[in-house]
Structure formats: structure tokens, C-alpha cells
Scaffold this active site. Structure first.
Site, PDB file in Angstrom:
ATOM      1  CG  ASP A 124      -0.050   0.229   2.408  1.00 45.84           C
ATOM      2  OD1 ASP A 124       1.094   0.407   2.255  1.00 45.84           O
ATOM      3  OD2 ASP A 124      -1.095   0.426   3.444  1.00 45.84           O
ATOM      4  CG  ASP A 176       1.719   3.275   4.750  1.00 46.19           C
ATOM      5  OD1 ASP A 176       0.503   2.877   5.099  1.00 46.19           O
ATOM      6  OD2 ASP A 176       2.452   2.479   4.446  1.00 46.19           O
ATOM      7  CG  ASP A 193      -3.437   3.201   5.232  1.00 46.04           C
ATOM      8  OD1 ASP A 193      -4.569   2.779   4.856  1.00 46.04           O
ATOM      9  OD2 ASP A 193      -2.686   2.280   5.518  1.00 46.04           O
TER      10      ASP A 193
HETATM   11  P1  GTP Z   1       4.133  -2.755   3.022  1.00 42.83           P
HETATM   12  O1  GTP Z   1       2.981  -1.733   3.033  1.00 42.83           O
HETATM   13  O2  GTP Z   1       3.695  -4.067   3.083  1.00 42.83           O
HETATM   14  O3  GTP Z   1       5.230  -2.562   1.972  1.00 42.83           O
HETATM   15  O4  GTP Z   1       4.919  -2.566   4.368  1.00 42.83           O
HETATM   16  P2  GTP Z   1       4.846  -1.336   5.587  1.00 42.83           P
HETATM   17  O5  GTP Z   1       5.798  -1.413   6.394  1.00 42.83           O
HETATM   18  O6  GTP Z   1       4.492  -0.051   4.993  1.00 42.83           O
HETATM   19  O7  GTP Z   1       3.313  -1.799   6.372  1.00 42.83           O
HETATM   20  P3  GTP Z   1       2.056  -1.306   6.662  1.00 42.83           P
HETATM   21  O8  GTP Z   1       1.556  -0.358   5.332  1.00 42.83           O
HETATM   22  O9  GTP Z   1       1.239  -2.178   7.176  1.00 42.83           O
HETATM   23  O10 GTP Z   1       2.530  -0.173   7.938  1.00 42.83           O
HETATM   24  C1  GTP Z   1       3.273   0.671   7.756  1.00 42.83           C
HETATM   25  C2  GTP Z   1       3.558   1.183   9.386  1.00 42.83           C
HETATM   26  O11 GTP Z   1       2.531   1.800   9.733  1.00 42.83           O
HETATM   27  C3  GTP Z   1       3.937   0.050  10.380  1.00 42.83           C
HETATM   28  O12 GTP Z   1       4.769   0.461  10.990  1.00 42.83           O
HETATM   29  C4  GTP Z   1       2.698   0.024  11.206  1.00 42.83           C
HETATM   30  O13 GTP Z   1       2.891  -0.306  12.475  1.00 42.83           O
HETATM   31  C5  GTP Z   1       2.062   1.186  10.888  1.00 42.83           C
HETATM   32  N1  GTP Z   1       0.474   1.104  10.789  1.00 42.83           N
HETATM   33  C6  GTP Z   1       0.177   0.556   9.662  1.00 42.83           C
HETATM   34  N2  GTP Z   1      -1.742   0.568  10.149  1.00 42.83           N
HETATM   35  C7  GTP Z   1      -1.518   1.279  11.086  1.00 42.83           C
HETATM   36  C8  GTP Z   1      -2.717   1.442  11.902  1.00 42.83           C
HETATM   37  O14 GTP Z   1      -3.938   1.270  11.690  1.00 42.83           O
HETATM   38  N3  GTP Z   1      -2.538   2.114  13.064  1.00 42.83           N
HETATM   39  C9  GTP Z   1      -1.342   2.599  13.458  1.00 42.83           C
HETATM   40  N4  GTP Z   1      -1.022   3.255  14.301  1.00 42.83           N
HETATM   41  N5  GTP Z   1      -0.092   2.250  12.718  1.00 42.83           N
HETATM   42  C10 GTP Z   1      -0.330   1.650  11.633  1.00 42.83           C
HETATM   43 MN    MN Z   2       2.658   0.181   3.667  1.00 45.52          MN
HETATM   44 MN    MN Z   3      -0.707   1.040   5.702  1.00 42.74          MN
END
Ligand code: GTP
Ligand code: MN
Ligand code: MN
Length: 383
Positions: free
Chosen positions: A204, A206, A307
Site C-alpha cells: 500500500d 502510507d 492510507d
Molecule cells: P508494506 O505496505 O507491506 O510495504 O509494508 P509497511 O511496512 O509499509 O506496512 P504497513 O503499511 O502495514 O504499515 C506501515 C507502518 O504503519 C507500520 O509500522 C505499522 O505499524 C503502521 N501502521 C499501519 N497501520 C496502522 C494503523 O492502523 N495504526 C497505526 N497506529 N499504525 C499503523
Molecule cells: Mn505500507
Molecule cells: Mn498501511
């Protein structure tokens, strides 16, 4: 002999936030099997077991050598008996019978298919499995009751399980930057998550939104979403308002932060990303907006999970640190803060539990300083 000298010289710290972990490491085969075991435990609701396997994998990711003999693990932290046994099997036989059994098990495979649907967690997936469902086709035939989110997840299943490329992430960041620039000049958009850690692909995108004048960010998300929607960029979106109250009992939010969830205003969305030059992708996938050709369905766009998180400026460094990951790194930052520093860290604030004061920070570096940690840049947080 070389490995053993390294092992003797290498004191691997217990907490991931004290280790430097690059994306590329030397123990891929071993970390993959341990992560499969972690995932399987998670599918069973055994979070402690899942965590143990994740931690073992994380330690191996940080090693400056390739493990070839199980003796080399002697002095390493976080490697439990079960992890060692599996590592030994892989080192000696090239594979672990237990891991192979898991990977080929009907339950693991079905759980994997179901949890890859946006909006489906272990609970829902388990229920479907209990009801005898195994595939996406079963799900459709059974007319399982789906939430709005899950409906869109199923509709865009193939796209959402195609890795998001860095160029896609950059393009989406730019679109959001344009939207934000229109809605609130001076506001900023920052790419966090795996891409900030240097990953070339992700699941995704972020994005963190803020404005240097605290308070200006209020109302921004609504305007941005409405702008994006009007321009046809959104296939799905669902927002949640800000629920953070800094001056309620700090013990309360320090507990809720353990789950990784925070209280920022945010939007979970699915973007409709236009592809340059009308590249044909995911033939055969259901694409309601795509152009139909003889052989199936082709399209000039793809669905991407995005997100959007809005943070007040004073909380931005904490949010950035929290949303950059990795999950192992975040979890250990909080654990280290609590147990080694008597501080509660979450995505909003840092609070000293004994002195009962908030420690402010204008950058990630300052947060590491408060915690007496060496600064670890995002590229070295791939634990
Ligand atoms: P990929 O998207 O799979 O490439 O990996 P990523 O490391 O970006 O994972 P992800 O998008 O799931 O999350 C990114 C960071 O945001 C991580 O450290 C999560 O702990 C944090 N995170 C993700 N979703 C949430 C949420 O709903 N609430 C909070 N507080 N943190 C989040
Ligand atoms: Mn991510
Ligand atoms: Mn995410």
C-alpha cells in the site's frame, strides 16, 4: 571459522530498535521459513508464538554473516528452541518438514487467500474456513455476508495483491500533494511506510498530512477526499475522525497504543491509479471501469490501497516514526521505551511514566535522543 569470529565479536542487541537492519540481508532462506511459521501461528490466533518467530527472523536479518551451522546461533538473542530446530532442519536438509507441512496444509492456504482480501482479518477468515469455504469462488457461491470494505477488497482482489511499485507510490504522492496544495497551501505530504525504508515495492501507500501551523490541519482531510473524489481518483474511501485526547489518563492511551492503532484522523482508501500509455494488466480480472477486449478485460488503471493520515504538527515526528515501521522495529521501540526507560511511546507523544511529563520533539532524531538510542535512519529499520 570466519562466521564464528564474527559471532564472537557480534553482540546482537535484544531490541530491534538498537539494531541496524538493511533491506538486503544474508539469511533470506532462514527468515522466510521463520516468517511462514509466524504467519501460521498468527492464523491460529497464537500471537505469542507468532511474535517469537518474528523476533527470531528479525535477529537473523540484522546479522552481518550468513548462518551455515546451528552452532553459530549460540549467543544470539530471541532464538527459541522451536526456531533453532527449524533452522537446523533447513541448514542440514535444505528444508524443514514442519514448514513444508504448514505451507501445503489446506488451512494455511485458505487462510492466506482470505486474509489477502482488504478488510478481512484472521477472525473472519477462520470463520469462513470453519464453514467449509476454501477459495474466493466458494466465498462468492456461498454469498458470504461482506462489509463494504471487503466487497471492494474482493472486487479489486488481483490489483490489491499486485505489488505497488515505487513509481506508483510517487505518482499517488504527487496526486495527493496537488490535492493538498489546492485545499490548504503550506500543508505537506510525506511518504511513510515501507517506501520510506527504501523498499522498491509495497502492499500500500502510507501518506502523512500536516501543516506547520497547528490547528490548520483540521478539516483538511474532508476537502482532500472530496477533491480526489471529484477528479475520479477514488474507488473506495472510509474515514475516521481524530479521537486523540492528550490530557486524558496517559495510562489509557499507552495501553491502546500497544496494538499499533492510533487516534489520528485517517482515511483508508482504494485509489484508481491511471497507468501511463494504457498498459494492459491483470487480464481476466473483474474491472468495472476497464476497457473490454476480445481476450478478457484490459484496463488503463489499477486499484491501489492508500492510507491518508492527518497529524497535528507537534505530533508529526511521533507519527512519522510510528508509520515508517517496520512492525518489528515499532513494537520494540515501544517495549524498549517502557521497560528500559519507563516511558510510554506511541504515534502521538512520548510520556515519562515516573516524572509524569510529556517529552516534546521536533524530529525523529530528538525522539531517539530522549530514549538514549543511537539514531537509526529509515533505511536501517527493516527489522
Ligand atoms: P508494506 O505496505 O507491506 O510495504 O509494508 P509497511 O511496512 O509499509 O506496512 P504497513 O503499511 O502495514 O504499515 C506501515 C507502518 O504503519 C507500520 O509500522 C505499522 O505499524 C503502521 N501502521 C499501519 N497501520 C496502522 C494503523 O492502523 N495504526 C497505526 N497506529 N499504525 C499503523
Ligand atoms: Mn505500507
Ligand atoms: Mn498501511
Amino acid at each position: 571459522a570466519h562466521a564464528e569470529t564474527l559471532e564472537a565479536r557480534c553482540q546482537v542487541p535484544v531490541y530491534a530498535c538498537q539494531r541496524r537492519t538493511l533491506l538486503a540481508h544474508r539469511n533470506q532462506t532462514l527468515t522466510e521459513v521463520l516468517q511462514t511459521m509466524a504467519e501460521e501461528a498468527h492464523f491460529c490466533g497464537s500471537e505469542a508464538r507468532s511474535l517469537a518467530f518474528s523476533r527470531a527472523a528479525s535477529v537473523l536479518k540484522s546479522l552481518p554473516w550468513t548462518v551455515r551451522r546451528v552452532q553459530e546461533l549460540r549467543s544470539l538473542p530471541c532464538l527459541g528452541e522451536h526456531s533453532r530446530r527449524i533452522i537446523q532442519e533447513v541448514l542440514e536438509d535444505g528444508a524443514s518438514a514442519e514448514v513444508e507441512r504448514v505451507k501445503h496444509s489446506e488451512r494455511y492456504q485458505a487462510m492466506k487467500v482470505f486474509t489477502k482480501i482488504f478488510g478481512v482479518g484472521v477472525k473472519t477468515a477462520s470463520r469462513w474456513y470453519q464453514e467449509g469455504l476454501r477459495t474466493l469462488a466458494d466465498l462468492q457461491a456461498h454469498r458470504a455476508k461482506l462489509s463494504k470494505e471487503q466487497e471492494f477488497g474482493l472486487l479489486h482482489y488481483d490489483d490489491l495483491n499486485t505489488p505497488v511499485e515505487r513509481s506508483d507510490a510517487e505518482a499517488i504522492s504527487q496526486v495527493v500533494r496537488d490535492a493538498v496544495g489546492q485545499c490548504l497551501p503550506g500543508a505537506s505530504v510525506t511518504l511513510a511506510g515501507g517506501f520510506r525504508r527504501g523498499k522498491q515495492t509495497g502492499h500500500d501507500v502510507d501518506l502523512l498530512l500536516t501543516h506547520p501551523t497547528e490547528g490548520q490541519e483540521v478539516g483538511l482531510l474532508k476537502k482532500v477526499i472530496s477533491w480526489l473524489d471529484k477528479q475520479g481518483f477514488l474507488l473506495y474511501h472510509s474515514s475516521r475522525r481524530n479521537t486523540f485526547q492528550a490530557f486524558e489518563d496517559p495510562e489509557l492511551w499507552s495501553r491502546s497504543s500497544a496494538s499499533g492503532m492510533d487516534h489520528f484522523e485517517r482515511c483508508l482508501s482504494i485509489f484508481r491509479l491511471r497507468l501511463p500509455g494504457g498498459v494492459q494488466i491483470s487480464a481476466g480480472a473483474q474491472k468495472p471501469g476497464g476497457a473490454v477486449t476480445g481476450s478478457g478485460v484490459s484496463s488503463f488503471w489499477k486499484a491501489v490501497r492508500v492510507d491518508l493520515v492527518v497529524t497535528p504538527f507537534s505530533q508529526f515526528p511521533f507519527a512519522l516514526l510510528g508509520w515508517t515501521g517496520s512492525k518489528n522495529f515499532e513494537r520494540d521501540l515501544r517495549r524498549y521505551s517502557k521497560h528500559e526507560k519507563k516511558m510510554a511511546l506511541n504515534n502521538h507523544v512520548l510520556y515519562h511514566l515516573e516524572q509524569k511529563i510529556f517529552l516534546t520533539a521536533a524530529s525523529e532524531e530528538e525522539i531517539f535522543q530522549h530514549l538514549d538510542l543511537e539514531y537509526i535512519p529509515p533505511e536501517e529499520r527493516n527489522s
